[in-house]
Design a protein around this motif. Structure first.
Motif, short mmCIF file in Angstrom:
data_model
loop_
_atom_site.label_atom_id
_atom_site.label_comp_id
_atom_site.label_asym_id
_atom_site.label_seq_id
_atom_site.Cartn_x
_atom_site.Cartn_y
_atom_site.Cartn_z
N VAL A 28 0.80 -1.22 0.00
CA VAL A 28 0.00 0.00 0.00
C VAL A 28 0.83 1.28 0.00
CG1 VAL A 28 -2.00 -1.05 1.06
CG2 VAL A 28 -0.26 -0.05 2.51
N ASP A 29 2.09 1.22 0.35
CA ASP A 29 2.90 2.44 0.47
C ASP A 29 3.44 2.90 -0.88
OD1 ASP A 29 2.45 2.20 3.12
OD2 ASP A 29 4.51 1.80 3.69
N ALA A 30 3.37 4.20 -1.07
CA ALA A 30 4.01 4.85 -2.22
C ALA A 30 5.06 5.78 -1.62
CB ALA A 30 2.98 5.62 -3.03
N SER A 31 5.95 6.30 -2.45
CA SER A 31 6.94 7.23 -1.92
C SER A 31 7.28 8.30 -2.96
CB SER A 31 8.21 6.50 -1.48
OG SER A 31 8.87 5.96 -2.59
N ILE A 32 7.69 9.45 -2.44
CA ILE A 32 8.12 10.56 -3.27
C ILE A 32 9.54 10.91 -2.84
CG2 ILE A 32 7.75 12.98 -3.88
CD1 ILE A 32 4.76 12.54 -3.28
N THR A 33 10.44 10.96 -3.79
CA THR A 33 11.84 11.31 -3.53
C THR A 33 11.98 12.82 -3.61
OG1 THR A 33 12.51 9.23 -4.56
CG2 THR A 33 14.22 10.90 -4.22
N LEU A 34 12.65 13.37 -2.59
CA LEU A 34 12.84 14.81 -2.49
C LEU A 34 14.32 15.15 -2.50
CD1 LEU A 34 10.36 15.39 0.47
CD2 LEU A 34 9.93 15.84 -1.94
N PRO A 35 14.64 16.44 -2.68
CA PRO A 35 16.05 16.85 -2.59
C PRO A 35 16.60 16.65 -1.18
CG PRO A 35 14.68 18.57 -3.59
CD PRO A 35 13.75 17.52 -3.07
N LYS A 36 17.91 16.81 -1.04
CA LYS A 36 18.62 16.76 0.24
C LYS A 36 18.42 15.44 0.98
CE LYS A 36 18.57 21.73 0.86
NZ LYS A 36 18.28 22.85 1.77
N ASN A 37 18.41 14.34 0.23
CA ASN A 37 18.33 12.99 0.81
C ASN A 37 17.08 12.75 1.65
OD1 ASN A 37 20.80 12.19 -0.30
ND2 ASN A 37 21.90 13.21 1.35
N HIS A 38 15.97 13.32 1.26
CA HIS A 38 14.70 13.13 1.94
C HIS A 38 13.74 12.37 1.05
CE1 HIS A 38 16.32 16.37 4.42
NE2 HIS A 38 15.39 16.10 5.32
N HIS A 39 12.78 11.69 1.66
CA HIS A 39 11.67 11.11 0.90
C HIS A 39 10.44 11.01 1.79
CE1 HIS A 39 13.13 7.29 2.65
NE2 HIS A 39 11.89 6.86 2.49
N ILE A 40 9.30 10.95 1.14
CA ILE A 40 8.02 10.85 1.84
C ILE A 40 7.46 9.46 1.60
CG2 ILE A 40 5.65 11.70 1.94
CD1 ILE A 40 6.75 14.40 0.92
N GLN A 41 7.06 8.81 2.65
CA GLN A 41 6.38 7.51 2.58
C GLN A 41 4.89 7.79 2.76
OE1 GLN A 41 7.75 4.70 5.48
NE2 GLN A 41 6.21 3.18 4.94
N ILE A 42 4.09 7.29 1.82
CA ILE A 42 2.65 7.55 1.83
C ILE A 42 1.92 6.24 2.05
CG2 ILE A 42 0.69 8.43 0.51
CD1 ILE A 42 2.83 9.97 -1.20
N GLY A 43 1.23 6.14 3.18
CA GLY A 43 0.44 4.95 3.49
C GLY A 43 -1.05 5.28 3.44
N GLU A 44 -1.86 4.31 3.74
CA GLU A 44 -3.31 4.53 3.73
C GLU A 44 -3.75 5.56 4.75
OE1 GLU A 44 -6.11 1.31 3.80
OE2 GLU A 44 -4.76 0.07 2.61
N SER A 45 -3.09 5.59 5.90
CA SER A 45 -3.54 6.47 6.97
C SER A 45 -2.42 7.33 7.56
CB SER A 45 -4.16 5.64 8.09
OG SER A 45 -3.20 4.75 8.62
N TYR A 46 -1.31 7.47 6.85
CA TYR A 46 -0.20 8.25 7.38
C TYR A 46 0.70 8.78 6.28
CZ TYR A 46 2.29 3.95 6.43
OH TYR A 46 2.79 2.85 5.79
#
Length: 86
Positions: A28-46
Protein backbone atom coordinates in the motif's frame (compact mmCIF):
# COMPACT_ATOMS: atom_id res chain seq x y z
CA UNK A 1 -3.04 10.22 -2.43
CA UNK A 2 0.32 10.11 -4.25
CA UNK A 3 -0.87 12.53 -6.92
CA UNK A 4 -2.37 14.90 -4.32
CA UNK A 5 0.84 15.06 -2.27
CA UNK A 6 3.01 15.41 -5.38
CA UNK A 7 0.94 18.34 -6.68
CA UNK A 8 0.84 20.02 -3.26
CA UNK A 9 4.64 19.82 -3.05
CA UNK A 10 4.98 21.49 -6.45
CA UNK A 11 2.44 24.18 -5.51
CA UNK A 12 4.41 24.95 -2.37
CA UNK A 13 7.64 25.42 -4.32
CA UNK A 14 9.23 22.02 -3.66
CA UNK A 15 10.40 20.14 -6.74
CA UNK A 16 10.17 16.38 -6.13
CA UNK A 17 12.85 14.29 -7.82
CA UNK A 18 10.56 11.35 -8.52
CA UNK A 19 8.07 8.87 -7.11
CA UNK A 20 7.43 5.15 -6.70
CA UNK A 21 4.02 3.52 -6.77
CA UNK A 22 3.26 0.12 -5.30
CA UNK A 23 3.70 -2.75 -7.76
CA UNK A 24 1.53 -5.23 -5.91
CA UNK A 25 -2.05 -5.09 -4.67
CA UNK A 26 -1.07 -5.85 -1.07
CA UNK A 27 1.69 -3.24 -1.05
CA UNK A 28 0.00 0.00 0.00
CA UNK A 29 2.90 2.44 0.47
CA UNK A 30 4.01 4.85 -2.22
CA UNK A 31 6.94 7.23 -1.92
CA UNK A 32 8.12 10.56 -3.27
CA UNK A 33 11.84 11.31 -3.53
CA UNK A 34 12.84 14.81 -2.49
CA UNK A 35 16.05 16.85 -2.59
CA UNK A 36 18.62 16.76 0.24
CA UNK A 37 18.33 12.99 0.81
CA UNK A 38 14.70 13.13 1.94
CA UNK A 39 11.67 11.11 0.90
CA UNK A 40 8.02 10.85 1.84
CA UNK A 41 6.38 7.51 2.58
CA UNK A 42 2.65 7.55 1.83
CA UNK A 43 0.44 4.95 3.49
CA UNK A 44 -3.31 4.53 3.73
CA UNK A 45 -3.54 6.47 6.97
CA UNK A 46 -0.20 8.25 7.38
CA UNK A 47 2.55 10.34 5.81
CA UNK A 48 6.15 10.02 6.98
CA UNK A 49 9.07 12.29 6.12
CA UNK A 50 12.37 10.38 6.12
CA UNK A 51 15.95 11.55 5.75
CA UNK A 52 18.72 9.28 4.55
CA UNK A 53 21.67 9.47 6.93
CA UNK A 54 25.01 7.71 7.13
CA UNK A 55 23.69 4.73 9.12
CA UNK A 56 20.33 4.30 7.35
CA UNK A 57 17.22 6.42 7.62
CA UNK A 58 15.96 8.86 10.21
CA UNK A 59 12.25 9.56 10.66
CA UNK A 60 11.70 13.31 10.73
CA UNK A 61 7.92 13.50 11.13
CA UNK A 62 4.86 11.26 10.93
CA UNK A 63 1.36 12.64 10.37
CA UNK A 64 -1.79 10.56 10.67
CA UNK A 65 -4.45 11.12 8.03
CA UNK A 66 -8.15 11.51 8.73
CA UNK A 67 -10.17 9.10 6.60
CA UNK A 68 -12.89 11.70 5.97
CA UNK A 69 -10.96 14.94 5.37
CA UNK A 70 -7.19 14.98 5.34
CA UNK A 71 -6.65 18.42 3.79
CA UNK A 72 -5.49 20.01 7.07
CA UNK A 73 -3.09 17.16 7.81
CA UNK A 74 -1.65 17.31 4.28
CA UNK A 75 -1.19 21.10 4.49
CA UNK A 76 0.53 20.75 7.88
CA UNK A 77 2.79 18.00 6.53
CA UNK A 78 3.75 20.03 3.43
CA UNK A 79 4.75 22.93 5.70
CA UNK A 80 6.93 20.58 7.75
CA UNK A 81 8.60 19.29 4.57
CA UNK A 82 9.16 22.82 3.32
CA UNK A 83 10.81 23.88 6.61
CA UNK A 84 12.99 20.76 6.65
CA UNK A 85 14.27 21.32 3.11
CA UNK A 86 15.05 25.04 3.60
Amino acid sequence: MLKQIYLELIRSGINPIGYDQPDYFDEVDASITLPKNHHIQIGESYLILWQSVEKGEKMIKEVELDQIDNSKAVAKFINIVKKQLN
